[in-house]
Design a protein around this motif. Sequence first.
Motif: not given
Lengths: 225, 867
Positions: B757-758, B773-774, B778-779, B782, B786
Amino acid sequence: MRAAIEVAGVPLEADCAGALYWPEEELLAVSDLHFEKGSSYAARGMLLPPYDTAATLAALSGVIAQYDPRTVVTLGDSFHDNDGPSRLSASDRASLGQLQRGRDWIWIAGNHDSEMARMAREIGGVFAHTLSIGPLTFRHIPEGAEGEIAGHLHPSARISWRGRSIVRRCFAADAGRMVMPAFGAYTGGLSIRDRAFAAVFGTRDFMAHMLGGRRLYAFSAAHCL
Amino acid sequence: MPPADSLTTVPLLPDVFQRWFAQRGWTPRPHQLALLEHAKARRSTLLIAPTGAGKTLAGFLPTLVELDEQRHAGAPRKTRGQGTDRAMPPRSSLVSTGRNVARSGGLHTLYISPLKALAVDIARNLETPVAEMGLPIRIETRTGDTPASKRQRQRRDPPDILLTTPEQLALLLATADGPFLFSSLRRVVLDELHSLVTSKRGDLLALDLARLFRLAPQLTTVGLSATVADPAELCRYLVPQPPAGAAQADLVVAEGGAAPVVTMLDTAEHLPWAGHSARHALTEIYALIKLHKTTLVFVNTRMQAEMIFQELWRINDDGLAIALHHGSLDVEQRRKVENAMAAGRLRAVVCTSSLDLGVDWGDVDLVINVGAPKGSSRLLQRIGRANHRMDEPSRGVLVPANRFEVLECTAAIAAVAQNAQDTPPLRTGALDVLAQHVLGCACGEPFLAEELYAEVRQAAPYTSLTRADFDSVVDFVATGGYALKVYERFAKIKQTKDGRWRITHPLVAQRYRMNVGTIVEADMLKVRLVRSRASKHGYAGPIARGGKLLGQVEEYFIETLTPGDTFVFSGEILRYEAIVEDEVYVSRAADEDPKIPSYEGGKFPLSTYLADRVRHLLAEPSAWRVLPDQVREWLDIQKWRSLIPAAGDLLVETFPRADKSYLVCYPFEGRLAHQTLGMLLTRRLERARLRPLGFVANEYALAVWGLGDPALAIRRGELSLAELFDQDMLGDDLEAWLAESALMKRTFRNCAIIAGLIERRYPGEEKSRRQMTISTDLVYDVLRKHQPDHVLLRAAREDAATGLLDIRRLGAMLSRIRGRIIHKELDRVSPLAVPVLLEIGAEMVYGEASDVLLAEAEADLVKEAMG
């Protein structure tokens, strides 16, 4: 919960969700929403979960419900790129519309969404480069001017306590100016010890109001790592 | 040893081999001949043999013999760099493309080792007999260090035997050359198999093995392993599994050498109550080093290694050559130490598990294990490194660092005497690894879902994979696996009209190849030496250009330092200057006293097996005879003041101390499980309005303290220990905690990287973790909100069961102690609690509700400011 912070003599309220409220003007400001950052990365091969816009909208909806402002100002980089609006899902678009109903909505252009003038036509609200009301000026990239409320830098502060290191997003402010934390679900942070902040605040010390779960915690920038 | 003229050797070993053995004065060992026999019978085999038993030769003998026989049979052979015989089509027409194209000229044997250094060393060792026997066999290595030109050439013109790592194998299978290279494969030799299968690397290797078996149906495998608890599991790993039932390779066990002699240092010094430094025993350790030729001094953590290395040099009056070796040191430096060891130039090496695997290093005649060995198998393998002459016993000395460790060491010695193994059971294959593999398959050649599913299930760790899970993984690889279907146009793989999945763009394959591998490094920063600068502001801006790289250090550790603080690394005292991108700049600070690092503990908690033995040892006062006086005294006083728990009970003590109330329990399940328990208990105590302030955990105990008095609450019937320790804490409380847990987020990040994924590397740029930058945190947040059943979250939960959070072990403990909680109300601290309480200050505080910490820090500064 919120913290009372004065900038250029104007009483403001900083919310631990990362929004800023100006009671006298009934104005709510948020910065660096970076809508559709997930899908922007996906277009470049990193398939991040496409739920960030919805998550950011939910948080935004929360603060708007809480303060019921007359005016909402977004301080730039509201979309991660200029094609963001075209990738909005129908339901997110509708949610945004709901939030805009019955109030003024001002999109300030950022560096990621520089074509905001055109975009505003698609998504409602009006566009501006800067917004000046009384002693305060709202813009995206901070210049260090007196009375400025800016975004762009995504301030974050780190303290060390009891052998542990704690990092949080924060409002960076001194008596004359403020840099707001980034509000978007996928936004990262830049340390307030970075020289970009020195360019804004000069050699003066400033405060980092770190976002906690239920309130803010204030530390002088000099105490942060 | 069998007599040299044994009849059994005649049919198996060709003349040239027999002569070679005779010249060396060797006789082939029984297990080496057994492997030859099994190979002739086309049977995959697992060889369990101690170090020094000629394992490597055993592994390769079948291949060497076959290649020699092929030559005599006139089969085409690979000569170095030139074309093959007339019987073969000219090389230029051997273009490698596509499936179902049988080309000769592929590999004969593949050797896989977990370490690239091992692959290189083995290749070197193998060249000797091959050259001496004059066998025209091409042997090459392929690792991350092999130059690109050589790697390209290997794909076109492969050798007979290729020695490589699991990651390189995955890369080769992800190219269109896979069928060409491997369809002729006869054998795969898997070295140090016991260490490969315990991790995700083993999962990936199993999947690649399944692919190899499909490409080369005539393939057999040979596994080389140290002793394990359940060899049958490794035997299954080596062969394709049928849809129902199980298949196994054959098992050959080499005759063991002399039993190891393991003793515990009976120190004359005062035994500390807590701590892991073993400083008290240093003079005695030094004395042992002087008595032996070469000693390996094993410790549990890098920081301990640094400290002991420093301290030994302080008392090194005889100027003995003592070296340091651990995984965070620069590769160059490690190789220097390894070469010096092989050349016999070192008297001692202070090391971590970095030296657990490796080639035979000859003259180590003593292994000292500082601190408790965390498992009996691990200890047996380590001791096995000392003295590699089979008929002489290996020697080991355990040096407990504190009183409790004496119990662990005593249990370990008893375990060694019984040759008891406690290796963990075989893993269930991870879903994030499967995702990486599926993408790799697509990069190699388009696949049909049914076929790939059937192939994957033949890999032992994946036999119970459901079709639904497999499809989720394929969906994840294609478009991220999201319920919200908005990424179709960004798909990495797509199904075409013939139903096959293929990659949508060559860039996808390029990025895959740059990021393959399952080893995700803990957040490490490179350590770079610079000239000191008195930095008042500590801005992370440009700084004088850095000099030499000293190695790497954990990011979490640097984060607790302020510029100017000093710490020990690589044998010296360094001053922390600044962090610049993914490097930490340091300067030399020779005169200062280094800051003592907060102790993170060893990498491995006490094994379940040893923990059980310790509980029994403790519960049996008559067994305390073997313990040192200081320890026996400690336990006697515990018996008198409080009580000694029975092996199956959970003792919970409560007592007041300095305005706070303490609750201490003794689960004996290892530090990790205790930490998780601490997180969950404090939440529950908070709900019970007992205002917990903090907790601390070690390998055998957990102590929680707070403002409310649990003893009083229990007396009043307001608190029930049975309810407090109920298994339902693994329900809602666990869920709520996992949402914020830093350890869980780290686990998720590892899965995200492994699954692809990364991506950390892009063509044209190296994105270090700090530049990404991610943030995966945070992922995680979220995704939890969800799509909580997303395949990556499930993979992370699976990891958490046994990894950093050890949830499964905690669950087993809670189940075990149901109805067996013994509460002892005391009016002061008990002897058994002293060690864990001494850890306070070095460990975590209440939960990860770091808001509490923020509040404290803020209040403290206010107080300071107000005077």
